[in-house]
Write a protein that holds these residues in place. Sequence first.
Motif, PDB file in Angstrom:
ATOM      1  N   ASN A 331       0.832  -1.159  -0.097  1.00  0.00           N
ATOM      2  CA  ASN A 331      -0.140  -0.059   0.008  1.00  0.00           C
ATOM      3  C   ASN A 331       1.011   1.243   0.003  1.00  0.00           C
ATOM      4  O   ASN A 331       0.273   2.277  -0.131  1.00  0.00           O
ATOM      5  N   ASN A 332       2.306   0.929  -0.118  1.00  0.00           N
ATOM      6  CA  ASN A 332       2.909   2.214   0.094  1.00  0.00           C
ATOM      7  C   ASN A 332       4.216   1.966  -0.995  1.00  0.00           C
ATOM      8  O   ASN A 332       5.255   2.533  -0.843  1.00  0.00           O
ATOM      9  N   VAL A 333       3.652   1.723  -2.115  1.00  0.00           N
ATOM     10  CA  VAL A 333       4.918   1.405  -3.138  1.00  0.00           C
ATOM     11  C   VAL A 333       5.255   3.047  -3.608  1.00  0.00           C
ATOM     12  O   VAL A 333       4.228   3.697  -4.107  1.00  0.00           O
ATOM     13  N   THR A 334       6.523   2.993  -3.713  1.00  0.00           N
ATOM     14  CA  THR A 334       6.948   4.258  -4.155  1.00  0.00           C
ATOM     15  C   THR A 334       7.543   4.361  -5.643  1.00  0.00           C
ATOM     16  O   THR A 334       7.068   5.086  -6.587  1.00  0.00           O
ATOM     17  N   GLN A 335       8.172   3.293  -6.087  1.00  0.00           N
ATOM     18  CA  GLN A 335       8.622   3.032  -7.222  1.00  0.00           C
ATOM     19  C   GLN A 335       8.919   1.615  -7.665  1.00  0.00           C
ATOM     20  O   GLN A 335       9.416   0.782  -6.990  1.00  0.00           O
ATOM     21  N   VAL A 336       8.830   1.333  -9.028  1.00  0.00           N
ATOM     22  CA  VAL A 336       8.997  -0.047  -9.549  1.00  0.00           C
ATOM     23  C   VAL A 336      10.117   0.205 -10.598  1.00  0.00           C
ATOM     24  O   VAL A 336       9.644   1.062 -11.470  1.00  0.00           O
ATOM     25  N   PHE A 337      11.187  -0.446 -10.696  1.00  0.00           N
ATOM     26  CA  PHE A 337      12.142  -0.554 -11.704  1.00  0.00           C
ATOM     27  C   PHE A 337      11.915  -1.592 -12.550  1.00  0.00           C
ATOM     28  O   PHE A 337      11.563  -2.836 -12.188  1.00  0.00           O
ATOM     29  N   SER A 338      11.845  -1.694 -13.736  1.00  0.00           N
ATOM     30  CA  SER A 338      11.839  -2.762 -14.935  1.00  0.00           C
ATOM     31  C   SER A 338      10.700  -3.235 -14.917  1.00  0.00           C
ATOM     32  O   SER A 338      10.351  -3.846 -16.274  1.00  0.00           O
ATOM     33  N   PHE A 339       9.842  -3.436 -14.009  1.00  0.00           N
ATOM     34  CA  PHE A 339       8.452  -4.215 -14.746  1.00  0.00           C
ATOM     35  C   PHE A 339       7.350  -3.025 -14.379  1.00  0.00           C
ATOM     36  O   PHE A 339       7.710  -1.921 -13.737  1.00  0.00           O
ATOM     37  N   GLY A 340       6.443  -3.275 -15.222  1.00  0.00           N
ATOM     38  CA  GLY A 340       5.102  -2.339 -14.854  1.00  0.00           C
ATOM     39  C   GLY A 340       4.471  -2.803 -13.718  1.00  0.00           C
ATOM     40  O   GLY A 340       4.451  -4.022 -13.261  1.00  0.00           O
ATOM     41  N   TYR A 341       3.513  -2.083 -13.058  1.00  0.00           N
ATOM     42  CA  TYR A 341       3.163  -2.271 -11.690  1.00  0.00           C
ATOM     43  C   TYR A 341       1.377  -1.538 -11.699  1.00  0.00           C
ATOM     44  O   TYR A 341       1.370  -0.431 -12.063  1.00  0.00           O
ATOM     45  N   LYS A 342       0.660  -2.445 -11.128  1.00  0.00           N
ATOM     46  CA  LYS A 342      -0.489  -1.967 -10.870  1.00  0.00           C
ATOM     47  C   LYS A 342      -1.387  -2.457  -9.526  1.00  0.00           C
ATOM     48  O   LYS A 342      -1.237  -3.730  -9.168  1.00  0.00           O
ATOM     49  N   PRO A 343      -1.613  -1.622  -8.675  1.00  0.00           N
ATOM     50  CA  PRO A 343      -2.376  -1.926  -7.387  1.00  0.00           C
ATOM     51  C   PRO A 343      -3.596  -2.784  -7.255  1.00  0.00           C
ATOM     52  O   PRO A 343      -4.025  -2.270  -8.726  1.00  0.00           O
ATOM     53  N   ARG A 344      -3.856  -3.386  -6.542  1.00  0.00           N
ATOM     54  CA  ARG A 344      -5.286  -4.062  -6.641  1.00  0.00           C
ATOM     55  C   ARG A 344      -6.029  -3.004  -6.181  1.00  0.00           C
ATOM     56  O   ARG A 344      -6.274  -2.240  -5.273  1.00  0.00           O
ATOM     57  N   PRO A 345      -7.419  -2.890  -6.962  1.00  0.00           N
ATOM     58  CA  PRO A 345      -8.296  -1.744  -6.834  1.00  0.00           C
ATOM     59  C   PRO A 345      -9.138  -2.126  -5.791  1.00  0.00           C
ATOM     60  O   PRO A 345     -10.504  -2.403  -5.903  1.00  0.00           O
TER      61      PRO A 345
END
Length: 435
Positions: A331-345
Amino acid sequence: MEIKNQANPTHKICLACCSWSWMKFTFLAVLYCLILSPAAAYDPLDPTGNITIRWDVMSWTTDGYVAAVTMNNFQMYRQIPSPGWTLGWSWAKKEVIWTMVGAQTTEQGDCSKFKATIPHCCKKTPTVVDLLPGVPYNQQFANCCKGGVLASWGQDPSAAVAGFQVSVGQAGTSNKTVKLPKNFTLLGPGPGYTCGPAKVVPSTVFLTADRRRKTQALMTWNVTCTYSQFLASKNPSCCVSFSSFYNETIVPCPSCACGCHNIKNCVKSDSNLAHKAGINTPKKDNSPLLQCTHHMCPIRDYWRVKMAVTNFNYRMNYTDWTLVVQHPNLNNVTQVFSFGYKPRPLPIHDTGMFYGMKFYNDLLMEAGPSGNIQSEVLMQKDQNTFTFRQGWAFPRKVYFNGDECMLPPPDEYPSLPNSGHVTLFQSYKRQPPCF
């Protein structure tokens, strides 16, 4: 997958009571097992995930109807990869398929009784597959011709739909005479899907091409297909290993997590067979060719500050893969490198989906030097919950391509050294709000 138990009458009565109690217990136990059977197609991380097939009758013909068939993949994390979906059903009467646009049947069947015009398919149980990209325009239909590949809804809703048109004969020419097909089956590309019966629903409303006028289907029915990982395979398809900077131990995937080592069904990494021409070609029976490991999983995940996904299947390239992780700090993701990212809605964002970036790492190559992709994730530290104790730093669940991975037992998670609790805990409080 891997990610680094001669009496008097009183006694007789008592015995009868005990027997009845035991019968009740046995019944309840069996019922409990049935409810919680792994064959049940329920996933707590994707409770409403399914593939819905919508059949819209658009017009009547002299002996039947023309229908638009739409397949929506409402699964958040599970796609249908190459070689794609296969859809089948049984006709309720003596229907035939006169023509198809955007798809085709795999067999024509016996059409010998037709002389002038030969139907596209006369089988009682037709099997339909998608067309490949690049077919002539007059053979195309909306959302067709992708080789049966469907993206997951969570990754790309626009690519999570397929469609084709079918002209059905000998079927009846009204809502009262048309009978719904039965026994729907879906393969995608292997087993695992169970389809319910077709159900008539309110007719679909469409917008015309200029979006200024609404039209309506003459009749609509839906079929819902759900996926069970247990039905797809008796063994998991992936496993997870853990390591941590505060412990030199690397917790491996459990032994035999996805089946046990058998020299007949695995290849040593240094074997000449691993480099034989054509070894990477998928087989029609979808049989894997795995690298020999103690866990025998096609995919292995590691979870650290860095995540890595490793492919051990020589015959499989995982295209448009998805990696789903459940962890309270997501719930506190700041940055993701190399991969795409989507939180669960959801209100509590403890689950996130990672996926490859198009034309960069969306393809996870077969076993070998190219069969590894990595990413790093920065997350803010919540001082009220963040801890290194009792395995908090490790994920609760991990899924690859929608299938749950086998995690090590919690008592084997890398643990803090006894002397390091206070030092490390104070240290992280002094660090910037990320890791």
